[in-house]
Design a protein around this motif. Structure first.
Motif: not given
Length: 100
Positions: A27, A47, A88
């Motif tokens: 993040a 994030a 992600w």
């Protein structure tokens, strides 16, 4: 690794803590990336959420990390970080379209 073994790993508190730390690291890096990165808005929204609640996200992301056949309780922090980084976009909702 069987699904039951993956589920046990994903529920292990030490593993979740390691994944949460890797997610916080990812993040931080996402927040510093260029706005030209594909899916930047979605990536930074996630994030922000991860940085506000890394433990909650650690539990969620641990499930995805545990599906990687190269990951086990003996995996290095670098292996876990690599796997979190690779997931992600999927967790943030980025859809990559490949031109034909």
């Amino acid at each position: 690794m069987s699904f039951l073994t993956q589920a046990a790993l994903a529920a292990d508190q030490s593993f979740i803590s390691r994944v949460a730390q890797a997610a916080a690291t990812s993040a931080k890096d996402v927040m510093a990336e260029s706005a030209s990165v594909t899916g930047h808005l979605l990536r930074t929204q996630m994030a922000n959420e991860v940085l506000r609640s890394p433990s909650s996200w650690g539990s969620l992301i641990a499930i995805g990390v545990a599906t990687n056949p190269a990951i086990s309780e003996a995996s290095t922090d670098a292996d876990i970080q690599f796997t979190v980084n690779s997931l992600w976009d999927a967790y943030s909702g980025v859809i990559l379209v490949v031109a034909p």
